[in-house]
Design a protein around this motif. Structure first.
Motif, PDB file in Angstrom:
ATOM      1  N   LEU A   1       0.836  -1.201   0.000  1.00 19.94           N
ATOM      2  CA  LEU A   1       0.000   0.000   0.000  1.00 19.94           C
ATOM      3  C   LEU A   1       0.868   1.247   0.000  1.00 19.94           C
ATOM      4  O   LEU A   1       1.850   1.320   0.725  1.00 19.94           O
ATOM      5  CB  LEU A   1      -0.889   0.018   1.238  1.00 19.94           C
TER       6      LEU A   1
ATOM      7  N   ASP B   1      -0.910   4.607  -0.430  1.00 12.04           N
ATOM      8  CA  ASP B   1      -1.687   5.773  -0.036  1.00 12.04           C
ATOM      9  C   ASP B   1      -3.163   5.414   0.031  1.00 12.04           C
ATOM     10  O   ASP B   1      -3.611   4.425  -0.560  1.00 12.04           O
ATOM     11  CB  ASP B   1      -1.480   6.895  -1.058  1.00 12.04           C
TER      12      ASP B   1
ATOM     13  N   TYR C   1      -8.294   8.859  -1.154  1.00 14.91           N
ATOM     14  CA  TYR C   1      -9.674   9.287  -0.928  1.00 14.91           C
ATOM     15  C   TYR C   1     -10.142   8.650   0.367  1.00 14.91           C
ATOM     16  O   TYR C   1     -10.104   7.432   0.515  1.00 14.91           O
ATOM     17  CB  TYR C   1     -10.570   8.852  -2.094  1.00 14.91           C
TER      18      TYR C   1
ATOM     19  N   ARG D   1     -10.369   4.709  -0.726  1.00 15.91           N
ATOM     20  CA  ARG D   1      -9.676   4.100  -1.854  1.00 15.91           C
ATOM     21  C   ARG D   1      -8.243   3.854  -1.413  1.00 15.91           C
ATOM     22  O   ARG D   1      -7.587   4.751  -0.877  1.00 15.91           O
ATOM     23  CB  ARG D   1      -9.710   5.048  -3.041  1.00 15.91           C
TER      24      ARG D   1
ATOM     25  N   VAL E   1      -4.428   2.584  -2.740  1.00 12.85           N
ATOM     26  CA  VAL E   1      -3.627   2.378  -3.939  1.00 12.85           C
ATOM     27  C   VAL E   1      -2.234   1.911  -3.543  1.00 12.85           C
ATOM     28  O   VAL E   1      -1.738   2.210  -2.463  1.00 12.85           O
ATOM     29  CB  VAL E   1      -3.543   3.650  -4.816  1.00 12.85           C
TER      30      VAL E   1
ATOM     31  N   ARG F   1       0.731  -1.364  -5.006  1.00  6.05           N
ATOM     32  CA  ARG F   1       1.110  -2.336  -6.038  1.00  6.05           C
ATOM     33  C   ARG F   1       1.011  -3.735  -5.462  1.00  6.05           C
ATOM     34  O   ARG F   1       1.129  -3.951  -4.261  1.00  6.05           O
ATOM     35  CB  ARG F   1       2.509  -2.075  -6.567  1.00  6.05           C
TER      36      ARG F   1
ATOM     37  N   PRO G   1      -0.363  -2.579 -10.606  1.00  2.00           N
ATOM     38  CA  PRO G   1      -0.979  -1.589  -9.710  1.00  2.00           C
ATOM     39  C   PRO G   1      -2.103  -2.220  -8.881  1.00  2.00           C
ATOM     40  O   PRO G   1      -2.797  -3.122  -9.349  1.00  2.00           O
ATOM     41  CB  PRO G   1      -1.551  -0.545 -10.665  1.00  2.00           C
TER      42      PRO G   1
ATOM     43  N   ASP H   1      -5.480  -0.958  -6.845  1.00  2.70           N
ATOM     44  CA  ASP H   1      -6.374   0.182  -6.695  1.00  2.70           C
ATOM     45  C   ASP H   1      -7.732  -0.372  -6.292  1.00  2.70           C
ATOM     46  O   ASP H   1      -8.429  -0.973  -7.098  1.00  2.70           O
ATOM     47  CB  ASP H   1      -6.466   0.948  -8.008  1.00  2.70           C
TER      48      ASP H   1
ATOM     49  N   THR I   1     -11.426   0.222  -4.028  1.00  9.87           N
ATOM     50  CA  THR I   1     -12.339   1.070  -3.280  1.00  9.87           C
ATOM     51  C   THR I   1     -13.038   0.217  -2.226  1.00  9.87           C
ATOM     52  O   THR I   1     -13.254  -0.981  -2.423  1.00  9.87           O
ATOM     53  CB  THR I   1     -13.376   1.734  -4.202  1.00  9.87           C
TER      54      THR I   1
END
Length: 141
Positions: free
Chosen positions: A68, A70, A73, A90, A92, A94, A101, A103, A105
């Motif tokens: 992780l 960040d 949101y 959310r 984000v 890798r 990536p 990502d 929610t």
């Protein structure tokens, strides 16, 4: 850091611990009998973890699978129950195995009593965890 005093503060602190990859400290935020649920979990993934030990086993390999970076949101909504919050967020980063990536929610309903997480219902996208490299819970399924 002083102990977080509100469910929202505790939750923000928990996200910082995840970004720091400090899973033992994240698990320490849980009540011994805390309940973690995944209502949208796909077949083969756990739908319910009862107790701090089960949560710890589930999360143990998380940083080895998902890096992780960040939570760009984050919205925390108070509810009529002062111990319960609803979180939209959310995450984000890798996937460690594939370097793809990550990502995701989430919507979570979290209850905190006496400074510890007692209930965490995590509504994440079940399709996203079907990608190679996402199975951080492999050892506990």
């Amino acid at each position: 850091m002083p102990a977080p005093t509100s469910p929202a503060d505790l939750y923000r602190h928990s996200l910082r611990l995840l970004l720091d990859k400090n899973i033992p400290a994240w698990v320490a935020l849980w009540a011994e009998d805390g309940l973690m649920e995944f209502p949208f979990a796909p077949k083969g993934w756990p739908q319910r973890l009862q107790g701090k030990e089960a949560v710890s086993a589930y999360m143990r390999h998380y940083p080895d699978r998902i890096d992780l970076h960040d939570f760009p949101y984050l919205r925390i909504h108070q509810t009529a129950d002062p111990e319960t919050i609803v979180v939209e967020m959310r995450g984000v980063g890798r996937l460690v195995e594939t370097d793809a990536p990550f990502d995701m929610t989430y919507i979570a309903v979290v209850t905190v009593q006496e400074g510890q997480i007692t209930s965490y219902r995590d509504y994440w996208n079940p399709l996203a965890v079907l990608e190679p490299g996402t199975d951080f819970a492999r050892s506990s399924r």
